[in-house]
Design a protein around this motif. Sequence first.
Motif, PDB file in Angstrom:
ATOM      1  N   GLU A  37     -19.881 -56.379 -44.366  1.00  0.00           N
ATOM      2  CA  GLU A  37     -21.197 -56.264 -44.003  1.00  0.00           C
ATOM      3  C   GLU A  37     -21.865 -57.103 -43.407  1.00  0.00           C
ATOM      4  O   GLU A  37     -22.679 -56.918 -42.570  1.00  0.00           O
ATOM      5  N   GLU A  45     -25.238 -60.783 -51.302  1.00  0.00           N
ATOM      6  CA  GLU A  45     -26.387 -61.398 -49.930  1.00  0.00           C
ATOM      7  C   GLU A  45     -27.131 -61.005 -51.408  1.00  0.00           C
ATOM      8  O   GLU A  45     -28.215 -61.549 -51.233  1.00  0.00           O
ATOM      9  N   THR A  57     -25.963 -57.177 -48.028  1.00  0.00           N
ATOM     10  CA  THR A  57     -24.573 -57.245 -48.462  1.00  0.00           C
ATOM     11  C   THR A  57     -25.189 -56.719 -49.973  1.00  0.00           C
ATOM     12  O   THR A  57     -25.970 -57.798 -50.108  1.00  0.00           O
TER      13      THR A  57
END
Length: 230
Positions: free
Chosen positions: A149, A173, A170
């Motif tokens: 990430e 996320e 990511t």
Amino acid sequence: MIVPSATSKDAPMPAPSPSRRPVRILLVEDHDMVAEAICLALERSPDLQIVGRAASVASALADAQRCTPDVVLMDRRLPDGDGVAAIADLLALLPDARVLVLAGEGSGSVAVRVAQTGGAGLILKDRGLSELEDAVRRVAAGETVFSQELLGDVLGRLTGRVPGLGENLTPREREVLHLLGEGRTTAEISEQLGVALNTGRNHVQRVLEKLGARSQLEAVAIARREGILK
């Protein structure tokens, strides 16, 4: 070569043959239980050898000269200073050593600092110990390893390309951001993802950092303005 740290889809780097000298490791970690767990995990492998342990920047610099490690595995936060800031001092003493930073949580800006100061990579502490073993082998072999990430930020900065706002989020996320957009609390997000509350908080904090937001509400507003959230 910059590579993401190993995931379940990646083939881990094979251990060197027994005839080769083990990778010599200096572990710099101020929490005894964490240090013990790392030592036990790494020393199970015959190709990895802990040659020193330190609990501060000052003791790391002293021990580095004494035990001449191949890899310095250094906690980011230490009682007397910042592990990332200490990379330059370590490399001044041991130019051929590789410094791999361990962090409880990370951001793209921290990962970029590691790369810019000559560090060999940054791996998050929430990764499995087998992934840490593989990262140590990779940096000892000359590779540069960052947790998946964080990789986009490092590559973007080193190539002179700045990712668009939200581009470096990511998949996890983005999922967190969508849940924030639905008005979910951090506790509800953690429950939805099946993770501990502290892990959920870390996910939310990374979303805020990457969007340059000071609050969850602002993160949602920015994401809608930029078309990340519909």
